[in-house]
Design a protein around this motif. Sequence first.
Motif, PDB file in Angstrom:
ATOM      1  N   ASN A  57     -40.329  56.045 -44.415  1.00 15.41           N
ATOM      2  CA  ASN A  57     -39.685  56.639 -43.243  1.00 15.41           C
ATOM      3  C   ASN A  57     -40.020  55.876 -41.964  1.00 15.41           C
ATOM      4  O   ASN A  57     -40.216  56.468 -40.902  1.00 15.41           O
ATOM      5  CB  ASN A  57     -40.098  58.105 -43.112  1.00 15.41           C
ATOM      6  CG  ASN A  57     -39.431  58.994 -44.135  1.00 15.41           C
ATOM      7  OD1 ASN A  57     -38.337  59.506 -43.929  1.00 15.41           O
ATOM      8  ND2 ASN A  57     -40.092  59.170 -45.268  1.00 15.41           N
ATOM      9  N   LEU A  58     -40.051  54.554 -42.083  1.00 15.61           N
ATOM     10  CA  LEU A  58     -40.308  53.730 -40.907  1.00 15.61           C
ATOM     11  C   LEU A  58     -39.228  53.915 -39.847  1.00 15.61           C
ATOM     12  O   LEU A  58     -39.483  53.789 -38.650  1.00 15.61           O
ATOM     13  CB  LEU A  58     -40.388  52.255 -41.322  1.00 15.61           C
ATOM     14  CG  LEU A  58     -41.607  51.865 -42.161  1.00 15.61           C
ATOM     15  CD1 LEU A  58     -41.456  50.451 -42.700  1.00 15.61           C
ATOM     16  CD2 LEU A  58     -42.882  51.976 -41.340  1.00 15.61           C
ATOM     17  N   ASP A  59     -38.009  54.228 -40.281  1.00 18.14           N
ATOM     18  CA  ASP A  59     -36.891  54.420 -39.342  1.00 18.14           C
ATOM     19  C   ASP A  59     -36.589  55.902 -39.130  1.00 18.14           C
ATOM     20  O   ASP A  59     -35.461  56.288 -38.867  1.00 18.14           O
ATOM     21  CB  ASP A  59     -35.643  53.695 -39.868  1.00 18.14           C
ATOM     22  CG  ASP A  59     -35.881  52.195 -40.002  1.00 18.14           C
ATOM     23  OD1 ASP A  59     -36.577  51.633 -39.148  1.00 18.14           O
ATOM     24  OD2 ASP A  59     -35.385  51.598 -40.976  1.00 18.14           O
ATOM     25  N   PHE A  60     -37.603  56.732 -39.245  1.00 16.95           N
ATOM     26  CA  PHE A  60     -37.475  58.185 -39.107  1.00 16.95           C
ATOM     27  C   PHE A  60     -36.855  58.551 -37.758  1.00 16.95           C
ATOM     28  O   PHE A  60     -37.196  57.977 -36.723  1.00 16.95           O
ATOM     29  CB  PHE A  60     -38.872  58.790 -39.229  1.00 16.95           C
ATOM     30  CG  PHE A  60     -38.909  60.286 -39.197  1.00 16.95           C
ATOM     31  CD1 PHE A  60     -38.610  61.023 -40.332  1.00 16.95           C
ATOM     32  CD2 PHE A  60     -39.266  60.962 -38.041  1.00 16.95           C
ATOM     33  CE1 PHE A  60     -38.662  62.408 -40.309  1.00 16.95           C
ATOM     34  CE2 PHE A  60     -39.331  62.339 -38.013  1.00 16.95           C
ATOM     35  CZ  PHE A  60     -39.028  63.064 -39.152  1.00 16.95           C
ATOM     36  N   ASP A  61     -35.955  59.536 -37.773  1.00 18.62           N
ATOM     37  CA  ASP A  61     -35.307  60.001 -36.545  1.00 18.62           C
ATOM     38  C   ASP A  61     -35.802  61.406 -36.224  1.00 18.62           C
ATOM     39  O   ASP A  61     -35.362  62.387 -36.828  1.00 18.62           O
ATOM     40  CB  ASP A  61     -33.786  60.002 -36.725  1.00 18.62           C
ATOM     41  CG  ASP A  61     -33.049  60.457 -35.465  1.00 18.62           C
ATOM     42  OD1 ASP A  61     -33.711  60.654 -34.423  1.00 18.62           O
ATOM     43  OD2 ASP A  61     -31.820  60.611 -35.524  1.00 18.62           O
ATOM     44  N   ALA A  62     -36.706  61.507 -35.271  1.00 18.21           N
ATOM     45  CA  ALA A  62     -37.286  62.802 -34.927  1.00 18.21           C
ATOM     46  C   ALA A  62     -36.291  63.740 -34.266  1.00 18.21           C
ATOM     47  O   ALA A  62     -36.525  64.952 -34.202  1.00 18.21           O
ATOM     48  CB  ALA A  62     -38.484  62.602 -33.996  1.00 18.21           C
ATOM     49  N   GLU A  63     -35.176  63.193 -33.783  1.00 21.41           N
ATOM     50  CA  GLU A  63     -34.173  64.026 -33.123  1.00 21.41           C
ATOM     51  C   GLU A  63     -33.120  64.555 -34.097  1.00 21.41           C
ATOM     52  O   GLU A  63     -32.236  65.317 -33.694  1.00 21.41           O
ATOM     53  CB  GLU A  63     -33.472  63.224 -32.019  1.00 21.41           C
ATOM     54  CG  GLU A  63     -34.412  62.722 -30.934  1.00 21.41           C
ATOM     55  CD  GLU A  63     -35.178  63.859 -30.266  1.00 21.41           C
ATOM     56  OE1 GLU A  63     -34.558  64.903 -29.992  1.00 21.41           O
ATOM     57  OE2 GLU A  63     -36.391  63.698 -30.031  1.00 21.41           O
ATOM     58  N   ALA A  64     -33.212  64.184 -35.367  1.00 11.74           N
ATOM     59  CA  ALA A  64     -32.258  64.683 -36.359  1.00 11.74           C
ATOM     60  C   ALA A  64     -32.448  66.181 -36.573  1.00 11.74           C
ATOM     61  O   ALA A  64     -33.447  66.775 -36.148  1.00 11.74           O
ATOM     62  CB  ALA A  64     -32.435  63.924 -37.669  1.00 11.74           C
ATOM     63  N   ALA A  65     -31.493  66.792 -37.259  1.00  8.48           N
ATOM     64  CA  ALA A  65     -31.470  68.254 -37.387  1.00  8.48           C
ATOM     65  C   ALA A  65     -32.702  68.805 -38.101  1.00  8.48           C
ATOM     66  O   ALA A  65     -33.304  69.787 -37.650  1.00  8.48           O
ATOM     67  CB  ALA A  65     -30.195  68.678 -38.115  1.00  8.48           C
ATOM     68  N   ASP A  66     -33.095  68.208 -39.214  1.00  5.85           N
ATOM     69  CA  ASP A  66     -34.211  68.772 -39.992  1.00  5.85           C
ATOM     70  C   ASP A  66     -35.560  68.669 -39.278  1.00  5.85           C
ATOM     71  O   ASP A  66     -36.330  69.641 -39.270  1.00  5.85           O
ATOM     72  CB  ASP A  66     -34.267  68.126 -41.377  1.00  5.85           C
ATOM     73  CG  ASP A  66     -33.181  68.663 -42.306  1.00  5.85           C
ATOM     74  OD1 ASP A  66     -32.544  69.674 -41.946  1.00  5.85           O
ATOM     75  OD2 ASP A  66     -32.956  68.071 -43.381  1.00  5.85           O
ATOM     76  N   PRO A  67     -35.913  67.526 -38.654  1.00  5.92           N
ATOM     77  CA  PRO A  67     -37.159  67.497 -37.888  1.00  5.92           C
ATOM     78  C   PRO A  67     -37.168  68.514 -36.744  1.00  5.92           C
ATOM     79  O   PRO A  67     -38.200  69.137 -36.469  1.00  5.92           O
ATOM     80  CB  PRO A  67     -37.222  66.060 -37.354  1.00  5.92           C
ATOM     81  CG  PRO A  67     -36.447  65.266 -38.353  1.00  5.92           C
ATOM     82  CD  PRO A  67     -35.326  66.171 -38.781  1.00  5.92           C
ATOM     83  N   GLN A  68     -36.031  68.693 -36.097  1.00  6.79           N
ATOM     84  CA  GLN A  68     -35.962  69.677 -35.018  1.00  6.79           C
ATOM     85  C   GLN A  68     -36.088  71.099 -35.561  1.00  6.79           C
ATOM     86  O   GLN A  68     -36.685  71.971 -34.929  1.00  6.79           O
ATOM     87  CB  GLN A  68     -34.654  69.516 -34.243  1.00  6.79           C
ATOM     88  CG  GLN A  68     -34.593  68.254 -33.392  1.00  6.79           C
ATOM     89  CD  GLN A  68     -35.692  68.215 -32.337  1.00  6.79           C
ATOM     90  OE1 GLN A  68     -35.837  69.143 -31.542  1.00  6.79           O
ATOM     91  NE2 GLN A  68     -36.491  67.156 -32.345  1.00  6.79           N
ATOM     92  N   ARG A  69     -35.550  71.323 -36.740  1.00  9.45           N
ATOM     93  CA  ARG A  69     -35.700  72.634 -37.376  1.00  9.45           C
ATOM     94  C   ARG A  69     -37.171  72.887 -37.728  1.00  9.45           C
ATOM     95  O   ARG A  69     -37.675  74.005 -37.600  1.00  9.45           O
ATOM     96  CB  ARG A  69     -34.832  72.704 -38.630  1.00  9.45           C
ATOM     97  CG  ARG A  69     -34.879  74.074 -39.336  1.00  9.45           C
ATOM     98  CD  ARG A  69     -34.040  74.036 -40.603  1.00  9.45           C
ATOM     99  NE  ARG A  69     -34.138  75.295 -41.337  1.00  9.45           N
ATOM    100  CZ  ARG A  69     -33.310  76.333 -41.185  1.00  9.45           C
ATOM    101  NH1 ARG A  69     -32.334  76.267 -40.288  1.00  9.45           N
ATOM    102  NH2 ARG A  69     -33.463  77.438 -41.902  1.00  9.45           N
ATOM    103  N   LEU A  70     -37.858  71.852 -38.191  1.00 15.69           N
ATOM    104  CA  LEU A  70     -39.281  71.975 -38.470  1.00 15.69           C
ATOM    105  C   LEU A  70     -40.047  72.410 -37.222  1.00 15.69           C
ATOM    106  O   LEU A  70     -40.875  73.324 -37.275  1.00 15.69           O
ATOM    107  CB  LEU A  70     -39.819  70.635 -38.988  1.00 15.69           C
ATOM    108  CG  LEU A  70     -41.336  70.472 -39.084  1.00 15.69           C
ATOM    109  CD1 LEU A  70     -41.947  71.523 -39.996  1.00 15.69           C
ATOM    110  CD2 LEU A  70     -41.690  69.078 -39.567  1.00 15.69           C
TER     111      LEU A  70
END
Length: 459
Positions: free
Chosen positions: A251-264
């Motif tokens: 997950n080197l290119d992980f997107d913290a603003e995507a739906a699932d991280p924001q749901r977390l």
Amino acid sequence: MKAQQEIKTIRELIQLKQANMLSANPEYQRGAVWSRTQQRKLVDSVMRGYPLPVIYLHHIKTEVAGMAREDLEIIDGQQRINALYEFAEGAFTLFDPVTDDVKARFPAFIKAQPCPWAGKNSDQLDPETRKRFLDTPLSVAMIETDQVNEVRDLFVRLQSGLPLNAQETRDAWPGQFTEFALKLGGKPELARYPGHGFFTRTLEMKPSADRGKTRQLAAQLAMLFLTRRAEGADKLCDINAGSINEFYYSNLDFDAEAADPQRLLSALTTIETLLIPGQHPKLRGHDAIHALLLVDSLMDDYAPSWQDRFPNALDSFLAGLANAKSDIDGTEPDEFWTQYGQWTRVNSDRGDNIARRHRFYMRKMHEFLQPLTLKDPQRLFGEIERTILFFDQGKSCAECGGSVAWNDCEIHHVVEHSQGGQTTLENAALVHKACHPKGEAKTKAFASKFAAAKVGAAG
């Protein structure tokens, strides 16, 4: 003791070693302990221009029978010098960041860079690259003293600092998941990483003093949450050290603003809001895991009244677990121990054992949270009931008996909802989407078959 900082090239250190003028003292030094992978990465770092730590050498001058001799004894830097020497001697080839991806684990930005030394030993390097390697300057601290004990004391002092543990090493990895875990778990010495209140307030963890323990738990929770969101509620991953490393790397290119991280983040905030510090037993890591996954299941399908009952429901669960632990030596251990408690002690970071615990946790919390009201009455069952049935029925279709995947299952009212059948676990059956009974005749036939099967199982 006298100390002087000097610059020596790799070529010069190799020449000294070849002349038997540079060596380690086996009385207090370890032997060669680096793996070939560590050696290959050290040389790759040199090739990329990364600076190496200072090497400490004891400059020894001796005079025997009127003859003078000078030697250098390695105080700190033996493993680095061995790696450089063995590569120069042709002992190994270097990693190709692309073709050796499984073992080398270089981040994407490294793979995108030119690498003329990839897959080559020192003899295969082009002349310019080989010269650049051998002429690389290294910082060397030259120590002069006649007191051997001073040298040993310096060696002990150089080694006495605590080495980075696994999570502290991950904190330095490139990639956006590293940043996400730092923001979740916190690193308070840096103002931009205060940590989420779920960890610092609800769990009462101390990220400033626990050497990455909070950030590791944050990473583990994120792994479980995001994997389950992506692959289905029946998928819980391993969260041991190797699995955490793999997740960071993948997950080197992980997107913290995507739906699932924001749901977390939203789920963690919800739990933090509901659980007032000091009013509940202190939660442990496994409590945090299952509370988070449960709240994720509750957020979409159920009316928010569950939030009012969540603290008491959690207290009821923790009380049941505490009572079970106090009587584990009884003749009939309680289900809280056999289905949950013991699995927090045995291989507790394995996905299958986490799933085993979570099935029990969901079933009990489902009881303690009643009445659960669906937001949309047309949605016949929520995710919690669906998950409980999925495992209770052994992932098998109640109509055809075949194995059913999470993304191909539906829940059927045995007694139809339109005929007054209740939306309860007792009136529910797991079926394939294609096997879901439709029409009066098929529904009645299924109900008779289902009832007969329950009687047979009870008998």
